[in-house]
Design a protein around this motif. Structure first.
Motif, PDB file in Angstrom:
ATOM      1  N   LYS A   5       2.172  14.541  21.283  1.00 12.37           N
ATOM      2  CA  LYS A   5       3.443  14.194  21.918  1.00 12.37           C
ATOM      3  C   LYS A   5       4.594  14.286  20.920  1.00 12.37           C
ATOM      4  CE  LYS A   5       1.479  11.204  25.436  1.00 12.37           C
ATOM      5  NZ  LYS A   5       1.399   9.849  25.965  1.00 12.37           N
ATOM      6  N   LEU A   6       4.358  13.828  19.692  1.00 12.31           N
ATOM      7  CA  LEU A   6       5.402  13.931  18.673  1.00 12.31           C
ATOM      8  C   LEU A   6       5.720  15.379  18.332  1.00 12.31           C
ATOM      9  CD1 LEU A   6       4.469  11.045  16.224  1.00 12.31           C
ATOM     10  CD2 LEU A   6       6.443  11.193  17.732  1.00 12.31           C
ATOM     11  N   LEU A   7       4.680  16.215  18.281  1.00 14.50           N
ATOM     12  CA  LEU A   7       4.898  17.633  18.000  1.00 14.50           C
ATOM     13  C   LEU A   7       5.730  18.282  19.101  1.00 14.50           C
ATOM     14  CD1 LEU A   7       4.296  20.064  16.184  1.00 14.50           C
ATOM     15  CD2 LEU A   7       2.219  20.412  17.532  1.00 14.50           C
ATOM     16  N   ILE A   8       5.439  17.961  20.348  1.00 10.63           N
ATOM     17  CA  ILE A   8       6.208  18.516  21.464  1.00 10.63           C
ATOM     18  C   ILE A   8       7.652  18.019  21.431  1.00 10.63           C
ATOM     19  CG2 ILE A   8       6.431  18.490  23.982  1.00 10.63           C
ATOM     20  CD1 ILE A   8       3.385  18.667  24.115  1.00 10.63           C
ATOM     21  N   ILE A   9       7.843  16.746  21.124  1.00  8.71           N
ATOM     22  CA  ILE A   9       9.206  16.202  21.032  1.00  8.71           C
ATOM     23  C   ILE A   9       9.970  16.861  19.898  1.00  8.71           C
ATOM     24  CG2 ILE A   9      10.520  14.118  20.463  1.00  8.71           C
ATOM     25  CD1 ILE A   9       8.402  12.556  22.073  1.00  8.71           C
ATOM     26  N   LEU A  10       9.319  17.053  18.750  1.00 11.42           N
ATOM     27  CA  LEU A  10       9.985  17.714  17.620  1.00 11.42           C
ATOM     28  C   LEU A  10      10.331  19.161  17.941  1.00 11.42           C
ATOM     29  CD1 LEU A  10       7.987  16.285  14.589  1.00 11.42           C
ATOM     30  CD2 LEU A  10      10.339  15.767  15.257  1.00 11.42           C
ATOM     31  N   LEU A  11       9.450  19.851  18.652  1.00 14.15           N
ATOM     32  CA  LEU A  11       9.753  21.219  19.058  1.00 14.15           C
ATOM     33  C   LEU A  11      10.922  21.267  20.040  1.00 14.15           C
ATOM     34  CD1 LEU A  11       6.201  22.798  19.405  1.00 14.15           C
ATOM     35  CD2 LEU A  11       7.999  23.491  17.820  1.00 14.15           C
ATOM     36  N   LEU A  12      10.998  20.304  20.946  1.00 12.36           N
ATOM     37  CA  LEU A  12      12.138  20.253  21.868  1.00 12.36           C
ATOM     38  C   LEU A  12      13.442  19.998  21.124  1.00 12.36           C
ATOM     39  CD1 LEU A  12      10.624  18.308  24.882  1.00 12.36           C
ATOM     40  CD2 LEU A  12      11.404  20.673  24.866  1.00 12.36           C
ATOM     41  N   ILE A  13      13.408  19.111  20.145  1.00 12.64           N
ATOM     42  CA  ILE A  13      14.602  18.860  19.324  1.00 12.64           C
ATOM     43  C   ILE A  13      14.991  20.120  18.565  1.00 12.64           C
ATOM     44  CG2 ILE A  13      15.456  17.570  17.324  1.00 12.64           C
ATOM     45  CD1 ILE A  13      13.809  15.187  18.369  1.00 12.64           C
ATOM     46  N   TYR A  14      13.990  20.822  18.042  1.00  9.49           N
ATOM     47  CA  TYR A  14      14.256  22.075  17.326  1.00  9.49           C
ATOM     48  C   TYR A  14      14.886  23.117  18.256  1.00  9.49           C
ATOM     49  CZ  TYR A  14      13.509  26.346  14.710  1.00  9.49           C
ATOM     50  OH  TYR A  14      13.696  27.537  14.074  1.00  9.49           O
ATOM     51  N   ILE A  15      14.439  23.166  19.498  1.00  8.84           N
ATOM     52  CA  ILE A  15      15.008  24.119  20.460  1.00  8.84           C
ATOM     53  C   ILE A  15      16.491  23.825  20.679  1.00  8.84           C
ATOM     54  CG2 ILE A  15      14.994  24.744  22.903  1.00  8.84           C
ATOM     55  CD1 ILE A  15      11.946  24.569  22.793  1.00  8.84           C
ATOM     56  N   PHE A  16      16.853  22.543  20.842  1.00 10.69           N
ATOM     57  CA  PHE A  16      18.255  22.195  21.060  1.00 10.69           C
ATOM     58  C   PHE A  16      19.102  22.491  19.817  1.00 10.69           C
ATOM     59  CE2 PHE A  16      16.586  19.481  24.532  1.00 10.69           C
ATOM     60  CZ  PHE A  16      17.322  20.047  25.544  1.00 10.69           C
ATOM     61  N   ILE A  17      18.566  22.241  18.642  1.00 13.12           N
ATOM     62  CA  ILE A  17      19.302  22.547  17.411  1.00 13.12           C
ATOM     63  C   ILE A  17      19.511  24.053  17.285  1.00 13.12           C
ATOM     64  CG2 ILE A  17      19.125  22.548  14.893  1.00 13.12           C
ATOM     65  CD1 ILE A  17      17.786  19.787  15.145  1.00 13.12           C
ATOM     66  N   SER A  18      18.468  24.829  17.562  1.00 14.36           N
ATOM     67  CA  SER A  18      18.570  26.275  17.490  1.00 14.36           C
ATOM     68  C   SER A  18      19.566  26.812  18.515  1.00 14.36           C
ATOM     69  CB  SER A  18      17.194  26.896  17.712  1.00 14.36           C
ATOM     70  OG  SER A  18      17.258  28.280  17.670  1.00 14.36           O
ATOM     71  N   LEU A  19      19.577  26.221  19.694  1.00 14.65           N
ATOM     72  CA  LEU A  19      20.539  26.630  20.716  1.00 14.65           C
ATOM     73  C   LEU A  19      21.972  26.338  20.273  1.00 14.65           C
ATOM     74  CD1 LEU A  19      20.858  27.739  23.587  1.00 14.65           C
ATOM     75  CD2 LEU A  19      20.704  25.391  24.397  1.00 14.65           C
ATOM     76  N   GLY A  20      22.177  25.177  19.652  1.00 17.93           N
ATOM     77  CA  GLY A  20      23.504  24.842  19.144  1.00 17.93           C
ATOM     78  C   GLY A  20      23.959  25.780  18.040  1.00 17.93           C
ATOM     79  N   LYS A  21      23.034  26.131  17.140  1.00 18.55           N
ATOM     80  CA  LYS A  21      23.385  27.070  16.069  1.00 18.55           C
ATOM     81  C   LYS A  21      23.740  28.440  16.626  1.00 18.55           C
ATOM     82  CE  LYS A  21      20.825  25.002  12.275  1.00 18.55           C
ATOM     83  NZ  LYS A  21      19.752  25.214  11.287  1.00 18.55           N
ATOM     84  N   ALA A  22      22.996  28.880  17.639  1.00 15.11           N
ATOM     85  CA  ALA A  22      23.298  30.167  18.266  1.00 15.11           C
ATOM     86  C   ALA A  22      24.661  30.131  18.944  1.00 15.11           C
ATOM     87  CB  ALA A  22      22.207  30.540  19.265  1.00 15.11           C
ATOM     88  N   LEU A  23      24.998  28.993  19.535  1.00 15.60           N
ATOM     89  CA  LEU A  23      26.306  28.855  20.174  1.00 15.60           C
ATOM     90  C   LEU A  23      27.428  28.985  19.147  1.00 15.60           C
ATOM     91  CD1 LEU A  23      28.021  28.138  22.689  1.00 15.60           C
ATOM     92  CD2 LEU A  23      27.774  25.751  22.002  1.00 15.60           C
ATOM     93  N   PHE A  24      27.280  28.320  18.008  1.00 16.26           N
ATOM     94  CA  PHE A  24      28.310  28.409  16.978  1.00 16.26           C
ATOM     95  C   PHE A  24      28.395  29.820  16.390  1.00 16.26           C
ATOM     96  CE2 PHE A  24      27.790  23.695  16.640  1.00 16.26           C
ATOM     97  CZ  PHE A  24      29.086  23.398  17.043  1.00 16.26           C
ATOM     98  N   GLN A  25      27.259  30.506  16.244  1.00 16.50           N
ATOM     99  CA  GLN A  25      27.284  31.881  15.763  1.00 16.50           C
ATOM    100  C   GLN A  25      27.983  32.789  16.773  1.00 16.50           C
ATOM    101  OE1 GLN A  25      26.260  33.277  12.878  1.00 16.50           O
ATOM    102  NE2 GLN A  25      25.707  31.261  12.072  1.00 16.50           N
ATOM    103  N   MET A  26      27.765  32.539  18.053  1.00 14.36           N
ATOM    104  CA  MET A  26      28.392  33.347  19.093  1.00 14.36           C
ATOM    105  C   MET A  26      29.898  33.106  19.117  1.00 14.36           C
ATOM    106  SD  MET A  26      27.425  33.568  23.132  1.00 14.36           S
ATOM    107  CE  MET A  26      27.939  31.902  23.473  1.00 14.36           C
ATOM    108  N   ARG A  27      30.296  31.845  18.919  1.00 16.39           N
ATOM    109  CA  ARG A  27      31.729  31.526  18.925  1.00 16.39           C
ATOM    110  C   ARG A  27      32.443  32.174  17.753  1.00 16.39           C
ATOM    111  NH1 ARG A  27      33.890  27.033  22.120  1.00 16.39           N
ATOM    112  NH2 ARG A  27      35.664  27.884  21.039  1.00 16.39           N
ATOM    113  N   LYS A  28      31.748  32.290  16.613  1.00 17.23           N
ATOM    114  CA  LYS A  28      32.340  32.926  15.434  1.00 17.23           C
ATOM    115  C   LYS A  28      32.363  34.440  15.551  1.00 17.23           C
ATOM    116  CE  LYS A  28      30.954  29.425  12.070  1.00 17.23           C
ATOM    117  NZ  LYS A  28      30.109  29.202  10.880  1.00 17.23           N
ATOM    118  N   GLY A  29      31.518  34.979  16.418  1.00 18.60           N
ATOM    119  CA  GLY A  29      31.463  36.423  16.587  1.00 18.60           C
ATOM    120  C   GLY A  29      30.515  37.094  15.615  1.00 18.60           C
ATOM    121  N   GLU A  30      29.644  36.312  14.971  1.00 19.54           N
ATOM    122  CA  GLU A  30      28.692  36.890  14.025  1.00 19.54           C
ATOM    123  C   GLU A  30      27.459  37.395  14.770  1.00 19.54           C
ATOM    124  OE1 GLU A  30      27.856  34.257  10.792  1.00 19.54           O
ATOM    125  OE2 GLU A  30      29.956  33.725  10.559  1.00 19.54           O
TER     126      GLU A  30
END
Length: 67
Positions: A5-30
């Motif tokens: 359960k902890l592994l699944i929760i950590l993976l879900l948190i990682y997915i949201f962090i990765s999505l946020g990073k992709a959003l910021f990269q998209m906003r910068k145009g990189e």
């Protein structure tokens, strides 16, 4: 059980962090945004595999009636 359960929760948190990073990269145009999307997809596939494995081994029980 708890570690799964902890592994699944950590993976879900990682997915949201990765999505946020992709959003910021998209906003910068990189163009490096694809690596974050790729990592998010890999984490999603890992979660699906872990849930299916846990269900087949009897570690978790799936909801028979989801409504």
């Amino acid at each position: 059980m708890l570690t799964l359960k902890l592994l699944i929760i950590l993976l879900l948190i990682y997915i949201f962090i990765s999505l946020g990073k992709a959003l910021f990269q998209m906003r910068k145009g990189e163009p490096n945004m694809t690596q974050f999307i790729q990592r998010r997809l890999l984490a999603s596939v890992l979660i699906i595999i872990l849930v299916l494995l846990a269900a087949s081994q009897g570690w978790i029980t799936l909801n028979a009636r989801p409504y």
